[in-house]
Structures are given as structure tokens and as C-alpha cells.
Design a protein around this motif. Sequence first.
Motif, short mmCIF file in Angstrom:
data_model
loop_
_atom_site.label_atom_id
_atom_site.label_comp_id
_atom_site.label_asym_id
_atom_site.label_seq_id
_atom_site.Cartn_x
_atom_site.Cartn_y
_atom_site.Cartn_z
N GLY A 75 0.84 -1.19 0.00
CA GLY A 75 0.00 0.00 0.00
C GLY A 75 0.87 1.24 0.00
O GLY A 75 2.02 1.22 -0.45
N PHE A 76 0.33 2.32 0.55
CA PHE A 76 1.09 3.58 0.57
C PHE A 76 2.08 3.65 1.72
O PHE A 76 2.96 4.51 1.74
N GLU A 77 1.95 2.75 2.72
CA GLU A 77 2.77 2.86 3.93
C GLU A 77 4.27 2.85 3.66
O GLU A 77 4.99 3.73 4.17
N PRO A 78 4.83 1.90 2.89
CA PRO A 78 6.29 1.94 2.69
C PRO A 78 6.77 3.15 1.93
O PRO A 78 7.89 3.63 2.15
N VAL A 79 5.93 3.70 1.02
CA VAL A 79 6.32 4.88 0.27
C VAL A 79 6.43 6.09 1.20
O VAL A 79 7.40 6.85 1.16
N LEU A 80 5.43 6.25 2.08
CA LEU A 80 5.46 7.37 3.02
C LEU A 80 6.58 7.20 4.05
O LEU A 80 7.24 8.17 4.43
N MET A 81 6.79 5.95 4.51
CA MET A 81 7.86 5.71 5.48
C MET A 81 9.22 6.09 4.88
O MET A 81 10.03 6.76 5.52
N ALA A 82 9.46 5.66 3.65
CA ALA A 82 10.74 5.96 3.02
C ALA A 82 10.96 7.45 2.88
O ALA A 82 12.08 7.95 3.00
N ALA A 83 9.87 8.20 2.64
CA ALA A 83 9.98 9.65 2.50
C ALA A 83 10.34 10.34 3.81
O ALA A 83 10.70 11.52 3.80
N LEU A 89 12.73 0.46 0.31
CA LEU A 89 14.11 0.69 -0.08
C LEU A 89 14.21 1.15 -1.53
O LEU A 89 15.09 1.95 -1.88
N LEU A 90 13.32 0.67 -2.39
CA LEU A 90 13.30 1.15 -3.77
C LEU A 90 13.01 2.65 -3.82
O LEU A 90 13.67 3.40 -4.54
N CYS A 91 12.01 3.08 -3.06
CA CYS A 91 11.66 4.50 -3.05
C CYS A 91 12.79 5.34 -2.47
O CYS A 91 13.11 6.42 -2.99
N LEU A 92 13.41 4.86 -1.41
CA LEU A 92 14.48 5.62 -0.79
C LEU A 92 15.69 5.71 -1.71
O LEU A 92 16.31 6.78 -1.85
N ALA A 93 16.02 4.61 -2.38
CA ALA A 93 17.15 4.62 -3.31
C ALA A 93 16.90 5.56 -4.49
O ALA A 93 17.83 6.20 -4.98
N PRO A 118 25.22 5.85 17.09
CA PRO A 118 24.79 7.00 17.89
C PRO A 118 24.37 8.17 17.02
O PRO A 118 25.03 8.49 16.02
N ARG A 119 23.25 8.78 17.35
CA ARG A 119 22.62 9.88 16.63
C ARG A 119 21.98 9.44 15.32
O ARG A 119 21.42 10.26 14.59
N GLY A 120 22.05 8.15 15.00
CA GLY A 120 21.37 7.65 13.83
C GLY A 120 19.87 7.63 14.04
O GLY A 120 19.38 7.64 15.18
N SER A 121 19.10 7.58 12.95
CA SER A 121 17.65 7.68 13.05
C SER A 121 16.96 6.34 12.90
O SER A 121 17.43 5.46 12.17
N ILE A 122 15.84 6.19 13.59
CA ILE A 122 14.93 5.06 13.42
C ILE A 122 13.59 5.63 12.99
O ILE A 122 13.11 6.61 13.54
N THR A 123 12.99 5.03 11.96
CA THR A 123 11.71 5.46 11.42
C THR A 123 10.77 4.27 11.38
O THR A 123 11.11 3.22 10.82
N LEU A 124 9.57 4.44 11.96
CA LEU A 124 8.57 3.38 12.00
C LEU A 124 7.24 3.93 11.52
O LEU A 124 6.89 5.07 11.84
N ILE A 125 6.48 3.14 10.78
CA ILE A 125 5.10 3.49 10.45
C ILE A 125 4.21 2.47 11.14
O ILE A 125 4.41 1.26 11.01
N LEU A 126 3.24 2.98 11.93
CA LEU A 126 2.51 2.14 12.87
C LEU A 126 1.06 2.59 12.98
O LEU A 126 0.73 3.73 12.64
N PRO A 127 0.19 1.73 13.49
CA PRO A 127 -1.15 2.20 13.85
C PRO A 127 -1.06 3.16 15.03
O PRO A 127 -0.19 3.02 15.90
N ALA A 128 -1.96 4.13 15.07
CA ALA A 128 -1.94 5.11 16.16
C ALA A 128 -2.07 4.45 17.52
O ALA A 128 -1.53 4.95 18.51
N ALA A 129 -2.73 3.31 17.59
CA ALA A 129 -2.90 2.61 18.86
C ALA A 129 -1.59 2.10 19.43
O ALA A 129 -1.51 1.78 20.62
N VAL A 145 4.00 13.21 -2.47
CA VAL A 145 4.91 12.22 -1.88
C VAL A 145 4.81 10.90 -2.63
O VAL A 145 5.83 10.27 -2.94
N LEU A 146 3.59 10.47 -2.94
CA LEU A 146 3.39 9.16 -3.57
C LEU A 146 3.80 9.16 -5.04
O LEU A 146 4.31 8.15 -5.54
N GLU A 147 3.56 10.28 -5.74
CA GLU A 147 3.88 10.37 -7.16
C GLU A 147 4.50 11.73 -7.45
O GLU A 147 3.89 12.58 -8.09
#
Length: 249
Positions: free
Chosen positions: A26-34, A55-59, A155-166, A232-234
Amino acid sequence: MNEITSGGLLGGRVAYRQLATGHRTGFEPVLMAAAVPARAGELVLEAGTGAGAALLCLAARVPGMRGVGIEAEPALTRLANENFRANGFTGTACIQGDAMHLPFPSHAFDHVMANPPWFAAHNTASPDARRALAHQAGPGLLGGWINSLTRVLRPRGSITLILPAASLTAAGAALRGAGCGAISLFPLWPRAGAPAKIIIITARRGAKSPDRVLPGLVLHDAAGITAAAQAVLEPDGMRWNRCAIISHA
């Protein structure tokens, strides 16, 4: 034989093949990569890569970045690597493995990202084994993934997660427990005025900056996908040197 369907990401700029059955992108990996603030030359890890959409979108958006995916399903691992090669992303590869037991040394990656399984054990699992594996979260899975990912994050590196609000409370507690700070919350609203069902959470290992709630993104309006989400998506252009939808301090 696994049936394969062909399509594209980022408005067709990236060729993308995925399995016809099981989890569908779906759209989740595209938005996460952004939301990943990667730069050229940096190394990014994704847990639960699937067929490689994020990873395709990020690359595509960050030429010169290097990516590693880890995926439990052998067929998806092979397909992700085929997708990387088909798009000419020679600095990106996927290996088969367990996100809870990453085969990498500590501090190996500049950035890590994941779209972990969401559904709790009390939700009815999909009869499709691949879809159930991608969606169903066992007890402690989110915390386990966060601990595993932050172990290999510099150290100082980033972690990005896409999750349900719950999952916000559990994710925040796990990130704090893993030594991450400067947590940013980016809501994804299905429509203006509606509660956000999905969120993007970012943090940095060892950071001490205050937490933030960012403006977020409305995904749909009366006409369909909003212009902001469509950008973002296109995207019309590929000038994505840093971060498309989240501004990092």
C-alpha cells in the motif's frame, strides 16, 4: 510457482514487481521511506522488507545511499533483490533473516526503518500464510523489533517506524527504553478532521532534544488523494536530497 504482478512506484519512476497473493503493498512503505533523512553514502537498514518497496523509493530519492533489507520469507527476499537489480540500485540488497535477530554488528547503520506487523493476537489472522506473517504481531513483537534495530544503529542515527496510532504508547516506551530521544510524531489523517489511524514515528539514538508533534499529512479529500499526499506518492520531480515529509533537527 508464485504468480507475480508488475507495476510501479513514485508515479512509475520505479519498476515494482510483487506477489499476486499475500501481503500487497500500500502507501505505507512509500510514506515511510519519505521520512528517512538519509544522505548519499549512508547505510540504511529495513526490517521486514517484503518485495522492497520502501528501499526502492528511498534509493530513487537519495542517489548514492546504500540499503540492506532483511526479510523472513525466501520468495520475497528473492523478489526484492530482483527489483533492486531491475532498477539499477546496485548498492541495495536483501537477505533472508529474522528482524528479532539481526546478523549485523552494533552501530553498523546510519538509519533503520520498519513497517512491523500491526495486528494483535486477538485479531483474526488471515488464512493466507504470507499475509498473516506480514500483518500479525505476536506478544512483544514491536518492542523486540525496536530493540533489535536500535542495537545496530549508530549513535545519533535515526529510526523510522510506520505504525497504527494505537501503538503510539508502546512504541514511545520501547524507543525510550532503547536509548532513543528526539521522538517525532507525524500523523497520517485519512481525511481532514478525522482521527489519525496511522502514524510515522522517528527518533534518534542518544538524542536529548525535546519530542515533537509535526503537522502531519491529510491523505484523502472529496476528490480522492490530496495534492500534498500525491506529491509524496507520485512526485513530479526527484529532488529528494534529505527528507520529503518530515523535517529533522
